[in-house]
Design an enzyme around this catalytic site. Sequence first.
Site, PDB file in Angstrom:
ATOM      1  N   MET A  10       0.820  -1.218   0.000  1.00 62.73           N
ATOM      2  CA  MET A  10       0.000   0.000   0.000  1.00 62.73           C
ATOM      3  C   MET A  10       0.857   1.273   0.000  1.00 62.73           C
ATOM      4  O   MET A  10       0.325   2.381  -0.052  1.00 62.73           O
ATOM      5  CB  MET A  10      -0.901   0.004   1.236  1.00 62.73           C
ATOM      6  CG  MET A  10      -1.937  -1.101   1.277  1.00 62.73           C
ATOM      7  SD  MET A  10      -3.100  -1.009  -0.099  1.00 62.73           S
ATOM      8  CE  MET A  10      -3.872   0.583   0.225  1.00 62.73           C
ATOM      9  N   LYS A  38      15.437  -5.603   5.841  1.00 58.15           N
ATOM     10  CA  LYS A  38      15.579  -4.545   6.851  1.00 58.15           C
ATOM     11  C   LYS A  38      16.933  -4.607   7.569  1.00 58.15           C
ATOM     12  O   LYS A  38      17.448  -3.579   8.019  1.00 58.15           O
ATOM     13  CB  LYS A  38      14.440  -4.620   7.867  1.00 58.15           C
ATOM     14  CG  LYS A  38      13.093  -4.202   7.300  1.00 58.15           C
ATOM     15  CD  LYS A  38      12.042  -4.127   8.397  1.00 58.15           C
ATOM     16  CE  LYS A  38      10.713  -3.626   7.866  1.00 58.15           C
ATOM     17  NZ  LYS A  38       9.713  -3.426   8.925  1.00 58.15           N
ATOM     18  N   ASN A  61      13.884   0.627   8.064  1.00 63.84           N
ATOM     19  CA  ASN A  61      12.738   0.584   7.141  1.00 63.84           C
ATOM     20  C   ASN A  61      12.645   1.830   6.270  1.00 63.84           C
ATOM     21  O   ASN A  61      11.783   1.910   5.403  1.00 63.84           O
ATOM     22  CB  ASN A  61      11.420   0.363   7.906  1.00 63.84           C
ATOM     23  CG  ASN A  61      10.916   1.620   8.586  1.00 63.84           C
ATOM     24  OD1 ASN A  61      11.681   2.537   8.900  1.00 63.84           O
ATOM     25  ND2 ASN A  61       9.620   1.679   8.825  1.00 63.84           N
ATOM     26  N   GLY A  73       4.660 -12.109  20.850  1.00 60.63           N
ATOM     27  CA  GLY A  73       5.603 -12.298  19.765  1.00 60.63           C
ATOM     28  C   GLY A  73       6.886 -11.541  20.015  1.00 60.63           C
ATOM     29  O   GLY A  73       6.906 -10.550  20.763  1.00 60.63           O
ATOM     30  N   ASN A  91       6.344 -15.133  24.173  1.00 58.97           N
ATOM     31  CA  ASN A  91       6.671 -15.786  22.915  1.00 58.97           C
ATOM     32  C   ASN A  91       6.610 -17.300  23.089  1.00 58.97           C
ATOM     33  O   ASN A  91       6.766 -17.820  24.202  1.00 58.97           O
ATOM     34  CB  ASN A  91       8.079 -15.372  22.459  1.00 58.97           C
ATOM     35  CG  ASN A  91       8.332 -15.704  20.998  1.00 58.97           C
ATOM     36  OD1 ASN A  91       7.666 -15.169  20.120  1.00 58.97           O
ATOM     37  ND2 ASN A  91       9.269 -16.593  20.735  1.00 58.97           N
ATOM     38  N   TYR A 111      -3.134  -6.005   9.272  1.00 56.79           N
ATOM     39  CA  TYR A 111      -4.160  -5.108   8.719  1.00 56.79           C
ATOM     40  C   TYR A 111      -4.918  -5.723   7.549  1.00 56.79           C
ATOM     41  O   TYR A 111      -5.770  -5.078   6.959  1.00 56.79           O
ATOM     42  CB  TYR A 111      -3.550  -3.762   8.314  1.00 56.79           C
ATOM     43  CG  TYR A 111      -2.526  -3.820   7.210  1.00 56.79           C
ATOM     44  CD1 TYR A 111      -2.898  -3.654   5.873  1.00 56.79           C
ATOM     45  CD2 TYR A 111      -1.182  -4.022   7.510  1.00 56.79           C
ATOM     46  CE1 TYR A 111      -1.966  -3.698   4.862  1.00 56.79           C
ATOM     47  CE2 TYR A 111      -0.241  -4.066   6.500  1.00 56.79           C
ATOM     48  CZ  TYR A 111      -0.631  -3.907   5.180  1.00 56.79           C
ATOM     49  OH  TYR A 111       0.305  -3.958   4.180  1.00 56.79           O
TER      50      TYR A 111
END
Length: 278
Positions: free
Chosen positions: A15, A65, A86, A127, A151, A221
Amino acid sequence: MYKLGLIGHPIGHSMSPWIHEKLMEQQGIEGKYELLEIQPDEFGEKVNLLKEKGLDGFNVTVPYKEKIIPYLDGLDESARHLGAVNTVHHTDQGWIGYNTDGRGFVHSLKNRFPDIFHNNAKALLLGSGGAARGIFEALTRSDIARVDIANRTIKRAEDLIQDIPSKAYSSPLTLEQAKNTLMDYDLIVQTTTVGMNPDHDKMIVSLDHLTKGTVVSDIVYRPMKTKFLNEAEKRGARLHFGHEMLLQQAVYAFQIWTDTEPESSLLLNEFEQKLKGV
Protein backbone atom coordinates in the site's frame (compact mmCIF):
# COMPACT_ATOMS: atom_id res chain seq x y z
CA MET A 1 10.51 16.37 -8.11
CA TYR A 2 10.95 13.69 -5.46
CA LYS A 3 12.01 10.19 -6.50
CA LEU A 4 11.00 7.68 -3.83
CA GLY A 5 10.40 3.95 -3.63
CA LEU A 6 10.20 0.67 -1.76
CA ILE A 7 12.58 -2.29 -1.86
CA GLY A 8 11.68 -5.77 -0.70
CA HIS A 9 10.52 -9.18 -1.90
CA PRO A 10 7.66 -9.68 -2.56
CA ILE A 11 6.10 -6.21 -2.64
CA GLY A 12 3.44 -6.39 -5.35
CA HIS A 13 0.52 -5.80 -2.94
CA SER A 14 2.16 -2.98 -0.96
CA MET A 15 0.00 0.00 0.00
CA SER A 16 3.04 2.30 0.19
CA PRO A 17 2.67 3.86 -3.30
CA TRP A 18 -0.92 4.83 -2.57
CA ILE A 19 -0.05 6.29 0.83
CA HIS A 20 2.94 8.34 -0.33
CA GLU A 21 1.24 9.61 -3.47
CA LYS A 22 -1.63 10.82 -1.26
CA LEU A 23 0.86 12.50 1.08
CA MET A 24 2.55 14.24 -1.84
CA GLU A 25 -0.84 15.42 -3.05
CA GLN A 26 -1.71 16.68 0.44
CA GLN A 27 1.53 18.66 0.68
CA GLY A 28 1.48 19.95 -2.91
CA ILE A 29 4.70 18.10 -3.74
CA GLU A 30 5.57 16.66 -7.13
CA GLY A 31 7.08 13.21 -7.07
CA LYS A 32 6.90 9.52 -7.86
CA TYR A 33 6.94 6.49 -5.57
CA GLU A 34 8.00 3.21 -7.22
CA LEU A 35 7.97 -0.44 -6.21
CA LEU A 36 11.55 -1.67 -6.65
CA GLU A 37 11.38 -5.42 -6.14
CA ILE A 38 14.77 -7.08 -5.66
CA GLN A 39 15.41 -10.82 -5.88
CA PRO A 40 17.52 -12.10 -2.96
CA ASP A 41 20.38 -13.28 -5.18
CA GLU A 42 20.65 -9.82 -6.79
CA PHE A 43 20.49 -7.73 -3.63
CA GLY A 44 24.01 -6.32 -3.48
CA GLU A 45 24.14 -5.46 -7.17
CA LYS A 46 20.70 -3.85 -7.24
CA VAL A 47 21.20 -1.80 -4.06
CA ASN A 48 24.37 -0.29 -5.49
CA LEU A 49 22.46 0.56 -8.67
CA LEU A 50 19.86 2.43 -6.58
CA LYS A 51 22.48 5.07 -5.82
CA GLU A 52 22.76 5.76 -9.54
CA LYS A 53 18.98 6.25 -9.90
CA GLY A 54 19.12 9.52 -8.00
CA LEU A 55 16.52 8.49 -5.43
CA ASP A 56 15.77 10.93 -2.62
CA GLY A 57 14.85 8.03 -0.38
CA PHE A 58 13.24 4.64 -0.15
CA ASN A 59 11.47 2.33 2.25
CA VAL A 60 12.76 -1.13 3.10
CA THR A 61 10.58 -4.12 3.89
CA VAL A 62 11.14 -7.84 4.41
CA PRO A 63 13.51 -9.54 3.94
CA TYR A 64 16.00 -6.65 3.70
CA LYS A 65 15.58 -4.55 6.85
CA GLU A 66 18.83 -5.93 8.32
CA LYS A 67 20.60 -6.75 5.05
CA ILE A 68 20.55 -3.11 3.90
CA ILE A 69 22.63 -1.82 6.83
CA PRO A 70 26.17 -2.55 5.48
CA TYR A 71 25.29 -0.53 2.35
CA LEU A 72 24.42 2.62 4.34
CA ASP A 73 26.59 5.51 5.50
CA GLY A 74 24.89 6.01 8.86
CA LEU A 75 21.99 5.05 11.14
CA ASP A 76 19.70 6.97 13.45
CA GLU A 77 19.51 5.93 17.10
CA SER A 78 16.42 3.75 16.73
CA ALA A 79 17.77 1.84 13.72
CA ARG A 80 21.08 1.33 15.51
CA HIS A 81 19.41 -0.11 18.62
CA LEU A 82 17.09 -2.33 16.59
CA GLY A 83 19.59 -3.46 13.98
CA ALA A 84 16.89 -2.89 11.36
CA VAL A 85 16.05 -0.15 8.86
CA ASN A 86 12.74 0.58 7.14
CA THR A 87 13.53 4.05 5.73
CA VAL A 88 16.61 5.36 3.88
CA HIS A 89 17.24 9.04 3.15
CA HIS A 90 19.79 10.36 0.65
CA THR A 91 21.55 13.27 2.38
CA ASP A 92 24.75 15.28 2.04
CA GLN A 93 26.26 12.74 4.46
CA GLY A 94 25.27 9.80 2.26
CA TRP A 95 22.57 7.17 2.70
CA ILE A 96 21.18 7.35 6.25
CA GLY A 97 18.96 4.58 7.67
CA TYR A 98 16.01 5.08 10.03
CA ASN A 99 13.40 2.89 11.67
CA THR A 100 9.94 4.47 11.92
CA ASP A 101 7.93 1.34 12.80
CA GLY A 102 7.85 1.63 16.58
CA ARG A 103 7.51 5.41 16.56
CA GLY A 104 4.60 5.07 14.13
CA PHE A 105 2.91 2.51 16.37
CA VAL A 106 3.19 4.64 19.51
CA HIS A 107 2.01 7.81 17.76
CA SER A 108 -1.03 6.07 16.28
CA LEU A 109 -1.82 4.55 19.68
CA LYS A 110 -1.53 7.92 21.44
CA ASN A 111 -3.85 9.47 18.88
CA ARG A 112 -6.60 7.03 19.83
CA PHE A 113 -5.92 6.15 23.48
CA PRO A 114 -3.80 8.82 25.20
CA ASP A 115 -5.12 7.75 28.60
CA ILE A 116 -3.04 4.55 28.70
CA PHE A 117 0.25 6.45 28.67
CA HIS A 118 1.03 6.92 32.36
CA ASN A 119 3.73 5.77 34.75
CA ASN A 120 1.69 2.86 36.13
CA ALA A 121 0.69 1.42 32.75
CA LYS A 122 1.56 -2.18 31.87
CA ALA A 123 1.85 -3.52 28.34
CA LEU A 124 2.18 -7.04 26.97
CA LEU A 125 3.63 -7.83 23.55
CA LEU A 126 2.72 -11.16 21.96
CA GLY A 127 5.60 -12.30 19.77
CA SER A 128 9.27 -11.34 19.60
CA GLY A 129 10.03 -10.86 15.90
CA GLY A 130 11.10 -7.75 14.02
CA ALA A 131 7.85 -5.86 14.57
CA ALA A 132 7.94 -6.62 18.30
CA ARG A 133 11.48 -5.21 18.53
CA GLY A 134 10.43 -1.86 17.09
CA ILE A 135 7.29 -1.61 19.19
CA PHE A 136 9.13 -2.67 22.36
CA GLU A 137 11.84 -0.05 21.84
CA ALA A 138 9.30 2.72 21.25
CA LEU A 139 6.97 1.76 24.11
CA THR A 140 9.84 1.61 26.59
CA ARG A 141 10.79 5.17 25.57
CA SER A 142 7.23 6.37 26.26
CA ASP A 143 5.39 6.69 29.57
CA ILE A 144 4.64 2.96 29.86
CA ALA A 145 6.10 1.63 33.12
CA ARG A 146 6.28 -2.07 32.25
CA VAL A 147 6.51 -3.86 28.89
CA ASP A 148 6.50 -7.67 29.07
CA ILE A 149 7.06 -9.97 26.10
CA ALA A 150 5.46 -13.36 25.55
CA ASN A 151 6.67 -15.79 22.92
CA ARG A 152 6.32 -19.45 22.02
CA THR A 153 10.07 -19.79 22.64
CA ILE A 154 10.76 -17.87 25.83
CA LYS A 155 14.48 -17.48 25.06
CA ARG A 156 13.62 -15.24 22.10
CA ALA A 157 11.66 -12.99 24.46
CA GLU A 158 14.59 -12.96 26.88
CA ASP A 159 17.02 -12.09 24.07
CA LEU A 160 14.87 -9.21 22.84
CA ILE A 161 14.68 -7.68 26.32
CA GLN A 162 18.45 -7.98 26.73
CA ASP A 163 19.22 -6.59 23.27
CA ILE A 164 17.40 -3.28 23.51
CA PRO A 165 18.25 -0.60 26.11
CA SER A 166 15.15 0.20 28.14
CA LYS A 167 14.06 2.38 31.03
CA ALA A 168 10.95 0.23 31.57
CA TYR A 169 10.75 -2.95 33.61
CA SER A 170 10.28 -6.05 31.44
CA SER A 171 9.79 -9.79 31.91
CA PRO A 172 9.76 -12.66 29.41
CA LEU A 173 6.72 -14.96 29.44
CA THR A 174 5.52 -18.09 27.72
CA LEU A 175 2.31 -17.77 25.72
CA GLU A 176 0.58 -19.91 28.33
CA GLN A 177 1.66 -17.55 31.12
CA ALA A 178 0.49 -14.59 29.04
CA LYS A 179 -2.90 -16.15 28.40
CA ASN A 180 -3.48 -16.60 32.13
CA THR A 181 -2.38 -13.07 33.12
CA LEU A 182 -4.09 -10.90 30.50
CA MET A 183 -6.11 -9.19 33.22
CA ASP A 184 -2.90 -7.59 34.55
CA TYR A 185 -2.32 -5.38 31.50
CA ASP A 186 -3.62 -2.04 30.23
CA LEU A 187 -2.36 -2.72 26.69
CA ILE A 188 -1.96 -5.98 24.75
CA VAL A 189 -0.28 -5.95 21.34
CA GLN A 190 -0.35 -8.85 18.88
CA THR A 191 2.88 -8.37 16.88
CA THR A 192 3.02 -11.55 14.74
CA THR A 193 1.47 -12.55 11.41
CA VAL A 194 -0.95 -14.96 13.14
CA GLY A 195 -4.45 -14.16 11.87
CA MET A 196 -3.31 -12.61 8.60
CA ASN A 197 -5.11 -13.62 5.40
CA PRO A 198 -5.50 -16.37 4.33
CA ASP A 199 -5.20 -17.77 7.90
CA HIS A 200 -7.77 -15.32 9.29
CA ASP A 201 -9.36 -17.90 11.61
CA LYS A 202 -6.28 -18.23 13.87
CA MET A 203 -5.34 -16.54 17.16
CA ILE A 204 -2.04 -16.51 19.00
CA VAL A 205 -3.66 -16.92 22.46
CA SER A 206 -7.12 -17.29 23.94
CA LEU A 207 -8.58 -14.07 25.38
CA ASP A 208 -10.68 -15.72 28.10
CA HIS A 209 -8.93 -13.71 30.86
CA LEU A 210 -9.10 -10.33 29.12
CA THR A 211 -10.51 -7.46 31.19
CA LYS A 212 -13.11 -5.01 29.86
CA GLY A 213 -11.58 -1.68 28.86
CA THR A 214 -8.13 -3.08 28.04
CA VAL A 215 -6.64 -1.64 24.85
CA VAL A 216 -5.97 -4.48 22.41
CA SER A 217 -3.91 -3.92 19.28
CA ASP A 218 -3.12 -6.17 16.32
CA ILE A 219 -0.51 -5.08 13.77
CA VAL A 220 -2.10 -7.29 11.09
CA TYR A 221 -4.16 -5.11 8.72
CA ARG A 222 -5.43 -7.72 6.25
CA PRO A 223 -8.06 -8.42 7.42
CA MET A 224 -8.55 -5.03 9.07
CA LYS A 225 -10.41 -6.58 11.99
CA THR A 226 -8.71 -9.89 12.79
CA LYS A 227 -10.26 -12.70 14.77
CA PHE A 228 -8.05 -11.56 17.67
CA LEU A 229 -9.66 -8.10 17.58
CA ASN A 230 -13.15 -9.51 17.10
CA GLU A 231 -12.78 -11.69 20.19
CA ALA A 232 -11.32 -8.77 22.16
CA GLU A 233 -14.26 -6.58 21.19
CA LYS A 234 -16.72 -9.21 22.45
CA ARG A 235 -15.02 -8.94 25.86
CA GLY A 236 -15.32 -5.16 26.01
CA ALA A 237 -11.81 -4.25 24.88
CA ARG A 238 -10.92 -1.00 23.14
CA LEU A 239 -9.44 -1.73 19.71
CA HIS A 240 -6.37 -0.40 17.92
CA PHE A 241 -5.86 -1.48 14.29
CA GLY A 242 -2.74 -2.38 12.33
CA HIS A 243 -3.47 -0.02 9.44
CA GLU A 244 -3.21 2.93 11.83
CA MET A 245 0.41 1.98 12.59
CA LEU A 246 1.10 1.38 8.89
CA LEU A 247 -0.12 4.84 7.95
CA GLN A 248 1.71 6.65 10.75
CA GLN A 249 5.09 4.99 10.14
CA ALA A 250 4.75 6.01 6.49
CA VAL A 251 4.03 9.61 7.55
CA TYR A 252 7.25 9.66 9.59
CA ALA A 253 9.24 8.35 6.61
CA PHE A 254 7.68 11.05 4.43
CA GLN A 255 8.66 13.71 6.98
CA ILE A 256 12.26 12.51 6.90
CA TRP A 257 12.42 12.70 3.10
CA THR A 258 10.54 15.95 2.51
CA ASP A 259 10.92 17.96 5.76
CA THR A 260 7.16 18.58 5.75
CA GLU A 261 4.47 17.96 8.38
CA PRO A 262 1.70 15.87 6.75
CA GLU A 263 -1.41 15.11 8.80
CA SER A 264 -2.21 11.39 8.93
CA SER A 265 -5.71 11.95 10.34
CA LEU A 266 -6.76 13.55 7.05
CA LEU A 267 -5.98 10.29 5.24
CA LEU A 268 -7.11 7.72 7.78
CA ASN A 269 -10.75 7.38 6.70
CA GLU A 270 -9.84 7.24 3.01
CA PHE A 271 -7.17 4.62 3.77
CA GLU A 272 -9.70 2.49 5.66
CA GLN A 273 -12.09 2.63 2.71
CA LYS A 274 -9.25 1.66 0.37
CA LEU A 275 -8.40 -1.39 2.50
CA LYS A 276 -12.06 -2.39 2.62
CA GLY A 277 -12.23 -2.16 -1.16
CA VAL A 278 -14.95 0.50 -1.10
